[in-house]
Design a protein around this motif. Sequence first.
Motif, short mmCIF file in Angstrom:
data_model
loop_
_atom_site.label_atom_id
_atom_site.label_comp_id
_atom_site.label_asym_id
_atom_site.label_seq_id
_atom_site.Cartn_x
_atom_site.Cartn_y
_atom_site.Cartn_z
N TYR A 255 -2.71 5.56 6.18
CA TYR A 255 -4.04 5.83 5.63
C TYR A 255 -4.26 7.32 5.42
N MET A 256 -3.58 8.16 6.20
CA MET A 256 -3.62 9.59 5.95
C MET A 256 -3.02 9.90 4.58
N VAL A 257 -1.89 9.27 4.28
CA VAL A 257 -1.26 9.45 2.97
C VAL A 257 -2.17 8.93 1.87
N LEU A 258 -2.86 7.82 2.13
CA LEU A 258 -3.78 7.25 1.14
C LEU A 258 -4.89 8.25 0.81
N ILE A 259 -5.44 8.91 1.84
CA ILE A 259 -6.49 9.91 1.61
C ILE A 259 -5.94 11.09 0.81
N LEU A 260 -4.73 11.54 1.15
CA LEU A 260 -4.12 12.65 0.43
C LEU A 260 -3.90 12.30 -1.04
N LEU A 261 -3.40 11.10 -1.29
CA LEU A 261 -3.16 10.68 -2.67
C LEU A 261 -4.48 10.53 -3.45
N ALA A 262 -5.54 10.12 -2.73
CA ALA A 262 -6.84 10.01 -3.37
C ALA A 262 -7.31 11.38 -3.88
N GLY A 263 -6.90 12.45 -3.16
CA GLY A 263 -7.26 13.80 -3.57
C GLY A 263 -6.54 14.27 -4.81
N LEU B 213 -3.62 2.41 -5.32
CA LEU B 213 -3.03 3.00 -4.11
C LEU B 213 -3.22 2.08 -2.92
N TRP B 214 -4.43 1.57 -2.77
CA TRP B 214 -4.74 0.72 -1.61
C TRP B 214 -4.01 -0.61 -1.70
N SER B 215 -3.82 -1.11 -2.91
CA SER B 215 -3.07 -2.37 -3.08
C SER B 215 -1.66 -2.24 -2.53
N GLY B 216 -1.01 -1.11 -2.80
CA GLY B 216 0.33 -0.89 -2.27
C GLY B 216 0.36 -0.86 -0.75
N VAL B 217 -0.62 -0.20 -0.16
CA VAL B 217 -0.71 -0.14 1.30
C VAL B 217 -0.87 -1.54 1.88
N ILE B 218 -1.70 -2.35 1.26
CA ILE B 218 -1.93 -3.72 1.73
C ILE B 218 -0.63 -4.53 1.67
N LEU C 129 8.64 2.88 2.10
CA LEU C 129 9.53 2.49 1.02
C LEU C 129 8.90 1.41 0.14
N ILE C 130 8.09 0.55 0.75
CA ILE C 130 7.43 -0.51 -0.03
C ILE C 130 5.98 -0.13 -0.33
N GLY C 131 5.15 0.05 0.72
CA GLY C 131 3.71 0.23 0.54
C GLY C 131 3.31 1.43 -0.29
N ILE C 132 3.70 2.63 0.16
CA ILE C 132 3.30 3.84 -0.55
C ILE C 132 3.94 3.91 -1.94
N THR C 133 5.21 3.48 -2.05
CA THR C 133 5.88 3.51 -3.35
C THR C 133 5.17 2.61 -4.36
N ILE D 151 11.27 -0.57 11.10
CA ILE D 151 10.56 -1.55 10.27
C ILE D 151 9.37 -0.90 9.57
N ASN D 152 8.64 -0.07 10.30
CA ASN D 152 7.46 0.58 9.73
C ASN D 152 7.82 1.54 8.60
N ILE D 153 8.93 2.26 8.75
CA ILE D 153 9.37 3.16 7.68
C ILE D 153 9.60 2.38 6.39
N GLY D 154 10.32 1.27 6.51
CA GLY D 154 10.62 0.47 5.33
C GLY D 154 9.39 -0.16 4.71
N CYS D 155 8.53 -0.74 5.55
CA CYS D 155 7.39 -1.49 5.03
C CYS D 155 6.28 -0.58 4.51
#
Length: 487
Positions: free
Chosen positions: A295-303, A458-463, A438-442, A431-435
């Motif tokens: 979610y920190m990355v999500l906020i940064l990308l929102a900026g 952006l949020w759809s990818g995180v979900i 590699l998957i969510g943020i990408t 597992i968290n790195i991959g999910c």
Amino acid sequence: MEEEGSAFTAAAAAAAVPLLSYSNGSHHRKLNPSSAAAPPPPSLSVFLSEVWVETKLIWYIAGPTILTALLQFFLTFITQTFVGHLGTLPLAAVGIQTMVIGGIGFGILMGMGSALETFCGQAYGAGRLDLMGIYMQRSWVILFGTSLVLTPAYVFAGPILRLLGQSDAVAALAGELSLWLLPELFAFALTFPAQKFLQAQSKVMPMVWISLIAVGFHGLMSWVFIFKVGLGLVGAAIILNLSYWIIAVGQIVYIVYWCTDAWSGLSWLAFCDLGRFIGISIASGVMICLEYWTYMVLILLAGLLKNAELQIDAATICMSLEGFVFMIPLSFLAASSVRVSNELGAGRPRTAKFSVWVMVSMSVIIQITCTVIIILARNHFPLLFTSDKRVIAEVSRLVFFLSASVLLSSIQPILSGVAIGAGWQTMVAYINIGCYYLIGITVGCVLGFKFKLGLQGLWSGVIIGIAVQTLILLVITLRTNWEKQAS
């Protein structure tokens, strides 16, 4: 240390006893340990009775833990609510500082402190209370050292945020706020190990009262310093620091004077065997941080989106509400790690497994209820933070993505708690790195920037990343050999 290792091997010998008695606080129950032959399936009445007994045990830990988590979350929640009425720029600065700079410190220290859930939980289950105080002191040593390493992130927050693409105005104000909030970093280093120490013993009500005092102080003094004295963001930072230190000092005072069975004073043993402890702490930190930092990355990308200030404000409000609701499953995470580590330490694997599924069921029901309330109140709860109609409209558009995150959080934290209680931190970190990344943020970046879906993409990818991680943890938990874990 040989003495520590013998505690857990001795606990495994308890499995040979035909009937074990388990005591937790004021609760008492009889439990059958694991055996070679599977027992016959219980009748419905027996099953419901076991569910009721386990539910009481869980809520004995989770109830006060939920109250404590909610109360402590209120500190940041109250600050964001007051600051939001100073303007959209101060709200954006607080959101960036809380989720990014503060999120780095909070995530790392909370994650590394969660190693105590493994060590203290299993020591308590094995009846070795004398080791718990030593474990907590080792965690203090490690977390204070980590806080010193993290200090430059607070000092140079402004340039760091500009380097990450944030606007000059937001980065400058968030950087100034980070300097004032540096004392909170060292309060976290004391608070998190103390909380895990108390949770492992189910001594959670004192944390509720200490947090309640801190929140009362924080609400009143924030209003005075921000609006009446006119200190604005500086006043908010001063009171936030004092509130976190009230919690840290209050917990330590309680431990020293009322936990004499597990606390025998400061000891040089805290500096022994640090290598193994640091290894588990780092694995725990990585595991928790990779989740929290999504979610920190999500906020940064929102900026980086168009109308960045508006996007950050909307994301901050949604993250604040989700963070508030997330305190419930996060408390179940603490309860699951305590119950699993206690039962595995005591050689009762079937009870550990049973406890997990009772918690998952309860959390799902609670989070579904919260989701319905959020959807119904989607046009009203943003008014707590802002009166800007553009921000309110953007938050309303995001509410269904917020609801999806809340629903997924009903299961995922508990499964993470099982991993902590069983000592699987390193595996889950991978597992968290991959999910998440590699998957969510990408996927989120592709949807948000390539397909022009903005914050919703952006949020759809995180979900999607959270959903994949939850599914993997669910499969691992279902396939776990609990008897082997106990031994």
